[in-house]
Design an enzyme around this catalytic site. Sequence first.
Site, PDB file in Angstrom:
ATOM      1  N   ARG A 121       0.706  -1.328  -0.058  1.00  0.00           N
ATOM      2  CA  ARG A 121       0.047  -0.039  -0.039  1.00  0.00           C
ATOM      3  C   ARG A 121       0.767   1.411  -0.001  1.00  0.00           C
ATOM      4  NH1 ARG A 121      -2.703  -3.387   3.851  1.00  0.00           N
ATOM      5  NH2 ARG A 121      -4.666  -3.976   2.773  1.00  0.00           N
ATOM      6  N   LYS A 143       3.397  11.702 -10.668  1.00  0.00           N
ATOM      7  CA  LYS A 143       2.679  10.826 -11.563  1.00  0.00           C
ATOM      8  C   LYS A 143       3.533   9.394 -11.936  1.00  0.00           C
ATOM      9  CE  LYS A 143      -0.147  14.224 -13.905  1.00  0.00           C
ATOM     10  NZ  LYS A 143      -0.671  14.777 -15.341  1.00  0.00           N
ATOM     11  N   GLU A 185      10.882  19.459 -24.079  1.00  0.00           N
ATOM     12  CA  GLU A 185      10.010  19.609 -22.749  1.00  0.00           C
ATOM     13  C   GLU A 185      10.655  20.753 -22.170  1.00  0.00           C
ATOM     14  OE1 GLU A 185       7.348  18.143 -22.136  1.00  0.00           O
ATOM     15  OE2 GLU A 185       7.503  15.925 -22.879  1.00  0.00           O
ATOM     16  N   LYS A 227       8.605  23.372 -12.739  1.00  0.00           N
ATOM     17  CA  LYS A 227       7.771  22.054 -12.447  1.00  0.00           C
ATOM     18  C   LYS A 227       7.468  22.059 -11.108  1.00  0.00           C
ATOM     19  CE  LYS A 227       6.230  17.663 -13.493  1.00  0.00           C
ATOM     20  NZ  LYS A 227       6.129  16.373 -14.479  1.00  0.00           N
ATOM     21  N   GLU A 237      -3.757  18.026 -10.742  1.00  0.00           N
ATOM     22  CA  GLU A 237      -4.325  18.675 -11.710  1.00  0.00           C
ATOM     23  C   GLU A 237      -5.643  18.993 -11.698  1.00  0.00           C
ATOM     24  OE1 GLU A 237      -2.538  16.890 -15.139  1.00  0.00           O
ATOM     25  OE2 GLU A 237      -3.908  17.571 -16.480  1.00  0.00           O
ATOM     26  N   ARG A 242      -1.416  22.736 -13.163  1.00  0.00           N
ATOM     27  CA  ARG A 242      -0.730  21.590 -13.803  1.00  0.00           C
ATOM     28  C   ARG A 242      -0.925  21.264 -15.058  1.00  0.00           C
ATOM     29  NH1 ARG A 242       1.647  16.586 -10.394  1.00  0.00           N
ATOM     30  NH2 ARG A 242       3.015  15.750 -12.214  1.00  0.00           N
ATOM     31  N   HIS A 249       0.486  18.727 -25.891  1.00  0.00           N
ATOM     32  CA  HIS A 249       0.334  17.304 -25.593  1.00  0.00           C
ATOM     33  C   HIS A 249      -0.932  16.754 -26.190  1.00  0.00           C
ATOM     34  CE1 HIS A 249       3.754  17.893 -23.222  1.00  0.00           C
ATOM     35  NE2 HIS A 249       4.128  16.439 -22.872  1.00  0.00           N
ATOM     36  N   HIS A 253      -0.300  13.717 -28.313  1.00  0.00           N
ATOM     37  CA  HIS A 253      -0.593  12.321 -28.278  1.00  0.00           C
ATOM     38  C   HIS A 253      -1.291  11.883 -29.417  1.00  0.00           C
ATOM     39  CE1 HIS A 253      -0.533  12.998 -23.277  1.00  0.00           C
ATOM     40  NE2 HIS A 253       0.759  12.579 -23.971  1.00  0.00           N
ATOM     41  N   HIS A 267       8.284  10.963 -28.013  1.00  0.00           N
ATOM     42  CA  HIS A 267       7.284  11.648 -27.422  1.00  0.00           C
ATOM     43  C   HIS A 267       7.625  13.091 -27.391  1.00  0.00           C
ATOM     44  CE1 HIS A 267       4.568  13.054 -24.307  1.00  0.00           C
ATOM     45  NE2 HIS A 267       5.469  13.757 -23.712  1.00  0.00           N
TER      46      HIS A 267
HETATM   47  N1  LIG Z   1       5.221  10.770 -15.069  1.00  0.00           N
HETATM   48  C1  LIG Z   1       5.378  12.018 -15.759  1.00  0.00           C
HETATM   49  O1  LIG Z   1       5.080  13.025 -15.386  1.00  0.00           O
HETATM   50  C2  LIG Z   1       5.817  11.825 -17.106  1.00  0.00           C
HETATM   51  C3  LIG Z   1       6.117  12.963 -17.782  1.00  0.00           C
HETATM   52  C4  LIG Z   1       6.446  12.893 -19.213  1.00  0.00           C
HETATM   53  C5  LIG Z   1       6.598  11.642 -19.747  1.00  0.00           C
HETATM   54  N2  LIG Z   1       6.315  10.511 -18.990  1.00  0.00           N
HETATM   55  C6  LIG Z   1       6.870   9.177 -19.473  1.00  0.00           C
HETATM   56  O2  LIG Z   1       8.078   8.913 -19.628  1.00  0.00           O
HETATM   57  C7  LIG Z   1       8.259   8.001 -20.518  1.00  0.00           C
HETATM   58  C8  LIG Z   1       9.343   8.394 -21.564  1.00  0.00           C
HETATM   59  O3  LIG Z   1      10.270   8.770 -20.914  1.00  0.00           O
HETATM   60  P1  LIG Z   1      11.868   8.815 -21.662  1.00  0.00           P
HETATM   61  O4  LIG Z   1      12.029   9.559 -22.983  1.00  0.00           O
HETATM   62  O5  LIG Z   1      12.936   9.092 -20.769  1.00  0.00           O
HETATM   63  O6  LIG Z   1      11.968   7.354 -22.212  1.00  0.00           O
HETATM   64  P2  LIG Z   1      12.919   5.965 -21.915  1.00  0.00           P
HETATM   65  O7  LIG Z   1      12.934   5.772 -20.381  1.00  0.00           O
HETATM   66  O8  LIG Z   1      12.478   4.981 -22.556  1.00  0.00           O
HETATM   67  O9  LIG Z   1      14.294   6.337 -22.347  1.00  0.00           O
HETATM   68  C9  LIG Z   1      14.802   6.849 -23.827  1.00  0.00           C
HETATM   69  C10 LIG Z   1      15.583   6.106 -24.087  1.00  0.00           C
HETATM   70  O10 LIG Z   1      16.943   6.369 -23.741  1.00  0.00           O
HETATM   71  C11 LIG Z   1      17.652   5.170 -23.002  1.00  0.00           C
HETATM   72  N3  LIG Z   1      18.492   6.018 -21.993  1.00  0.00           N
HETATM   73  C12 LIG Z   1      17.815   6.751 -20.769  1.00  0.00           C
HETATM   74  N4  LIG Z   1      18.810   7.051 -20.270  1.00  0.00           N
HETATM   75  C13 LIG Z   1      19.854   6.921 -20.669  1.00  0.00           C
HETATM   76  C14 LIG Z   1      21.301   7.059 -20.639  1.00  0.00           C
HETATM   77  N5  LIG Z   1      21.640   8.101 -19.561  1.00  0.00           N
HETATM   78  N6  LIG Z   1      22.307   6.748 -21.311  1.00  0.00           N
HETATM   79  C15 LIG Z   1      21.913   5.894 -22.625  1.00  0.00           C
HETATM   80  N7  LIG Z   1      20.801   5.538 -22.750  1.00  0.00           N
HETATM   81  C16 LIG Z   1      19.704   5.980 -21.695  1.00  0.00           C
HETATM   82  C17 LIG Z   1      16.761   4.331 -22.790  1.00  0.00           C
HETATM   83  O11 LIG Z   1      17.175   3.037 -22.571  1.00  0.00           O
HETATM   84  C18 LIG Z   1      15.674   4.320 -23.697  1.00  0.00           C
HETATM   85  O12 LIG Z   1      16.032   3.689 -25.109  1.00  0.00           O
HETATM   86  C19 LIG Z   1       7.022   7.678 -21.299  1.00  0.00           C
HETATM   87  O13 LIG Z   1       6.432   6.619 -21.073  1.00  0.00           O
HETATM   88  C20 LIG Z   1       6.141   8.550 -20.703  1.00  0.00           C
HETATM   89  O14 LIG Z   1       4.760   8.254 -20.685  1.00  0.00           O
HETATM   90  C21 LIG Z   1       5.927  10.575 -17.624  1.00  0.00           C
HETATM   91 ZN   LIG Z   2       5.788  15.262 -22.282  1.00  0.00          ZN
END
Ligand SMILES: NC(=O)c1ccc[n+]([C@@H]2O[C@H](COP(=O)([O-])OP(=O)(O)OC[C@H]3O[C@@H](n4cnc5c(N)ncnc54)[C@H](O)[C@@H]3O)[C@@H](O)[C@H]2O)c1
Ligand SMILES: [Zn+2]
Length: 365
Positions: A121, A143, A185, A227, A237, A242, A249, A253, A267
């Site tokens: 939990r 999130k 971003e 942020k 939100e 937020r 987006h 999306h 993304h």
């Molecule tokens: N929680 C939130 O508020 C929020 C906000 C925006 C996006 N997201 C989520 O985040 C995700 C996207 O995140 P992302 O773009 O980091 O994707 P990801 O985690 O897939 O990383 C992108 C790529 O970079 C590689 N990578 C990451 N760090 C590295 C490093 N230091 N050296 C070498 N390779 C590295 C990963 O293996 C992957 O291939 C999505 O699922 C999205 O929904 C969440």
């Molecule tokens: Zn985003």
Amino acid sequence: MRQVDVGLGARSYRVLIGEGLIDRAGEWLAPLARNAAITIVSEENVWTAQGKRLVDALARTGTACNPILVAPGEASKSWATLATVIDRLVELGTERQDHIVAFGGGVIGDLTGFAAAILNRGCNYVQIPTSLLAQVDSSVGGKTAINVPAGKNLVGAFHQPSLVLIDPLALATLPTRELRAGYAEVVKYGLIGDPAFFDWCEAHGHEVIAGDVAAQSHAIEASVGAKALIVAEDERETSGRRALLNLGHTFGHALEAETGFSDRLLHGEAVAIGMALAFHFSARRGLCSADDAARATAHLAAVGLPTQMRGIETTAGRLMAHMAKDKKKSGGRVSFILARAIGEAFVDAGVDLGDVETFLAEELG
Ligand SMILES: NC(=O)c1ccc[n+]([C@@H]2O[C@H](COP(=O)([O-])OP(=O)(O)OC[C@H]3O[C@@H](n4cnc5c(N)ncnc54)[C@H](O)[C@@H]3O)[C@@H](O)[C@H]2O)c1
Ligand SMILES: [Zn+2]
């Protein structure tokens, strides 16, 4: 080292930003370990590129690490991977007061954060984001989510981390395309509410993408600072504050859905197109000047981000269908984040969807 506080009463936490923080991570993680061991959830790419730094840092403080490694990529934000991670955490005897470390990009942060939200939990977790997107956006704000066939991030929870450690040096191994996508971003924070930061982006954005650590550090600090304030004001939100973070987006999306959430369009790339569309749509409605829309778009294009839908096989009707499904819709209406100027975004819940469809049809040419 810089510190940004996320002020959320009993759920407040610190975000520490500094070059080499991963190599010093033992200072913060050793006190959180139980029986001198701590669990790290990561994925294979990140572990190969950056894992040794973290393992060595922990070893220097006499802390062992139990790595739980999943496959890289969005597909790991799934029920199946979540179950694997939770089972392993249970095997390791994880207790509610324990701290789990998320070490990776947004995929690992979202997956680990959700596992931490539901195991016992709710357990504690620490974010050590390694992609620019995760450092400037997803690691802060609580999130957490996985994807299900009906939609991305549809199953999740608000669950704040207890600490976020951001090391810009991790970006040295991040592929340039990922760095650039994350930079979209960063620009977003300038476009939403900080015209002076947008000026800085115009002058220094290319340095962030070229790997200049000082520029990266500044971009991260400004983004996290922005942020943190927004999250502190509107954690869940509900007030609309937020929601401003969703600039670009809603369109983005829909484009990601049309390209199957694949490498075809990352993304951040979809968000860049979405922000350009949001500004052009705002200008068309007479809300902001055509000059501001052109300027916002020109900067994104100057750093190599896409700003047009060219090459994406879609129609205005199909994009509208995705937007209608967007979970942010409320009372049958889709909210759009529009702008009055660079640095003056606002939520518009009264946009006529017919106008949007006409605009998109024109943009698609
Ligand atoms: N929680 C939130 O508020 C929020 C906000 C925006 C996006 N997201 C989520 O985040 C995700 C996207 O995140 P992302 O773009 O980091 O994707 P990801 O985690 O897939 O990383 C992108 C790529 O970079 C590689 N990578 C990451 N760090 C590295 C490093 N230091 N050296 C070498 N390779 C590295 C990963 O293996 C992957 O291939 C999505 O699922 C999205 O929904 C969440
Ligand atoms: Zn985003």
